[in-house]
Design an enzyme around this catalytic site. Sequence first.
Site, short mmCIF file in Angstrom:
data_model
loop_
_atom_site.label_atom_id
_atom_site.label_comp_id
_atom_site.label_asym_id
_atom_site.label_seq_id
_atom_site.Cartn_x
_atom_site.Cartn_y
_atom_site.Cartn_z
N LYS A 1 0.91 -1.17 -0.14
CA LYS A 1 -0.27 0.03 0.00
C LYS A 1 1.04 1.20 0.11
O LYS A 1 2.10 1.28 0.18
CB LYS A 1 -0.92 -0.01 1.24
CG LYS A 1 -0.34 -0.14 2.38
CD LYS A 1 -1.24 0.24 3.53
CE LYS A 1 -0.64 -0.06 5.04
NZ LYS A 1 -1.55 -0.13 6.02
N ARG B 1 -10.67 0.09 15.64
CA ARG B 1 -10.32 0.95 14.24
C ARG B 1 -11.45 0.49 13.45
O ARG B 1 -12.41 1.38 13.09
CB ARG B 1 -9.00 0.82 13.60
CG ARG B 1 -8.63 2.04 12.88
CD ARG B 1 -7.19 2.04 12.37
NE ARG B 1 -6.78 0.74 11.84
CZ ARG B 1 -5.60 0.50 11.37
NH1 ARG B 1 -4.68 1.81 11.36
NH2 ARG B 1 -5.19 -0.51 10.92
N TYR C 1 17.61 29.82 7.33
CA TYR C 1 16.48 30.65 7.55
C TYR C 1 16.62 31.08 9.10
O TYR C 1 16.84 30.02 10.01
CB TYR C 1 15.08 29.91 7.24
CG TYR C 1 14.88 30.15 5.77
CD1 TYR C 1 14.71 31.23 5.21
CD2 TYR C 1 14.70 28.81 5.09
CE1 TYR C 1 14.27 31.42 3.80
CE2 TYR C 1 14.31 28.81 3.57
CZ TYR C 1 14.08 30.34 3.02
OH TYR C 1 13.91 30.38 1.74
N MET D 1 13.08 24.14 1.63
CA MET D 1 11.85 23.35 0.51
C MET D 1 12.69 22.44 -0.47
O MET D 1 12.55 21.53 -0.53
CB MET D 1 11.26 24.37 -0.31
CG MET D 1 10.38 23.51 -1.05
SD MET D 1 9.12 24.64 -2.09
CE MET D 1 7.91 25.21 -0.84
#
Length: 814
Positions: A482, A581, A709, A758
Amino acid sequence: MTITDIAHIINPLESIIRDDRIDIVRLCFDSRKISKPDESLFFAFKTGKNDGHRYIPELARDGVHNFVVSDPAAANFDPQGNFLVVNNTLAALQALAQHHRSQFHYPVIGITGSNGKTIVKEWLNTMLNDDFLIVRSPDSYNSQIGVPLSVWRMSEHHNLAIFEAGISKPDEMQPLANIIRPTIGILTNIGMAHAQFFQNQAQKTIEKLKLFEHASKLVFHDDNPELNTLLTLPEYDHLQKISWGSPQSIYPVSYTTEDNHTLLTINQFTYSIPFLDSASIENATHVIVTMLELGLNPDTINQRLVRLTHIRMRMEIMEGLNHSVVINDTYSLDTNSLYAALDFLDTQTQLPDKALILSDFEQVGDLNDQDYQELNRRLEEHHIHRFIGIGSHLLAHRHCFTCPKSEFFASTEEFISNLPVFSYECILVKGARNSHFENIVAKLQHMTHLTILNVSLPALTHNLNLHRAHLRPNTKMVAMVKAHSYGLGDVELVNELVAQHIDYLAVAYTDEGVRLRKRHIQTPIIVLGAEAHSFDVMVRQNLEPEIFNFYYLGELVKVLKKHPQIQKFNIHIKLDTGMHRLGFDQQDIPQLIEFVKQNPQLHIASVFSHLAAAEDPREDAYTHHQIALFQQMTDQLCAAFDYKILRHILNSAGIYRFPEAQFDMVRLGISLYGCTEIAEVAPQLHNVVTLKTVITQVKHIPAGETIGYNRSWRLKRDAQVAIIPIGYADGYPRELGNGKGTVIIQGQKVPVIGKICMDMCMLDVTGLAIHEGDEVVVYGEGNTVSDMAEAAGLISYELLTRISKRVPRVYIKE
């Protein structure tokens, strides 16, 4: 040798010889890779994962009639066959190779070390083939099986042999040393690989030095004080120590770097090496020093250094242009490796059209029309729809090939100048080293990013078989694929699982299953997050839903009534035993039984539940409670039907910690991909994931300045800072910034400093001699996903599934 000759060498317990007229030329152990059965001797190995005796009937039908076995009953599998029965088939193979080695008296170079063995071997072959007729280890044949198969290739036509030897545990080197018996040794380096199996580095070094007990010379870099000390011991007095590196060594070395090469000075002579990275410089220096010891003059060596290129030592599967897949197997080329690559091409079911780009063979003088016609027959057998032959010999034999879409070119350059369009094809690029097919791969590959995720398919297979070895023989296994196989990709990886005969695949949502079906994956697929709106698609794609409540059960029945031709549709019933669940509760069982019986199109393939804390010993009482409740609920359910319903509750951790609860099937998830929270299992798993990038810039920043940063990292000293093109948009967690995370450069861990950006991040590489373009291992051996997940306060699942789709996946195959 005849089978009788071999019997005299390996001293079998019993010899069953029915026909002694055939000469044995080839030794083999893999039933899938036998090209000339009539002259092959098959060794049936038994391991915890497989048994070669199982394949003897099939081999006999294919024409193999000579076998070395440990099970006397195997002789009944082939009434025409010759069988040598021994206690240990591996020991027999090694004894045969050891005898074969003793027949030859030309120089033998033996290479070992933690890294660089194969590169040094291949570079020596490239640099020395003008002067010697060389036999060498094919590919990375350096194991207990690979070494004897390599040495078996020695013949009177050669006058130099180059073999590599690899070990992972104590006491493995002595058999290899007895087989290779090198006259010249090369010790590349001693790194951290397989450190978990040795008490310390000294023990590992001593183990590797066993290879050289019969050698007269040892070439080594004297930058390892522990090695230098060990070599002063009396047991190494027979070795002439050919050290290089320091001013005190036999070959003092100094170097400077230019734009795209390194100037290396040894004994006042300067060599130009076409590399800048330290690993390549070290490997090239081993080659230069060994050539000097063999008597070649410096000018000749220097002229040949331009031949050296970076070597890709494994098959790579990558995304190509126009929705194609490129299989890069440009490491070496002979008929055996080609046929093995074609076998692997067959496993790539995602694209039905198969193309082969092939260069002239390395030993073209040994091939005639009959050989090329046999190659053509193999191409037809493997349904190659497009064949491209490159090189003067293939061009001259183009009349031997009948593939309708065949093209021939005199050179790699001519092919690239007339590059055809490939679209929706699986392209095998198979070339000899001197054909420079890496240039073809670069033209065909869809590559947009310097950061690459390498996925090791052999490591994946190892982890699968490691868990299989803990199962009862009839216990089935579901592989969890998955979320694109936990972020590692889907079809290329799933193909490997299918080739390993996985029983079931499991995905989270319907679209994941549909993608696999569209790429021709036929293995049963369970959809764990089945949604009612997609039931019609699941029925049409033969996907099997998890059903966890009566609403979904009713919705599925409505869909099935639109498909009256379907008499039995497989479903998988989820029970809630304590995870709370999803799933039916215990009081639901009678109603569930009644509902299924009233709807005969429903067929319960399996019933399962989910352990909440299988990895946590503190919760073992609760886990045992869940298992007991599962037993009770499934006994009630299964007793109500007259067909077999598979039961499964164990996940990766449960396979090891609760083997009594295997039932009929288990589910293998995160451990398949090399991660686990169980300390005793972790050393046994192989690393599947290597996330790599390169240095894009190096800066020298004075103390007191800040990095990144918000000025969150202030330098306390002058520092050398490297920038690498990976950031949180690539899935690299911001939690690893400001000194929490590390990467590996030149075998050393360095910290990530400042905040993760990023698209990039910064490293403190003070003290390292690095350059733009040097490789950086973000996740990998010695700096694993599990290590970095712990440093970030996250879990391995999260780090894997975060890796962005903009990071190309490259699948590595031995």
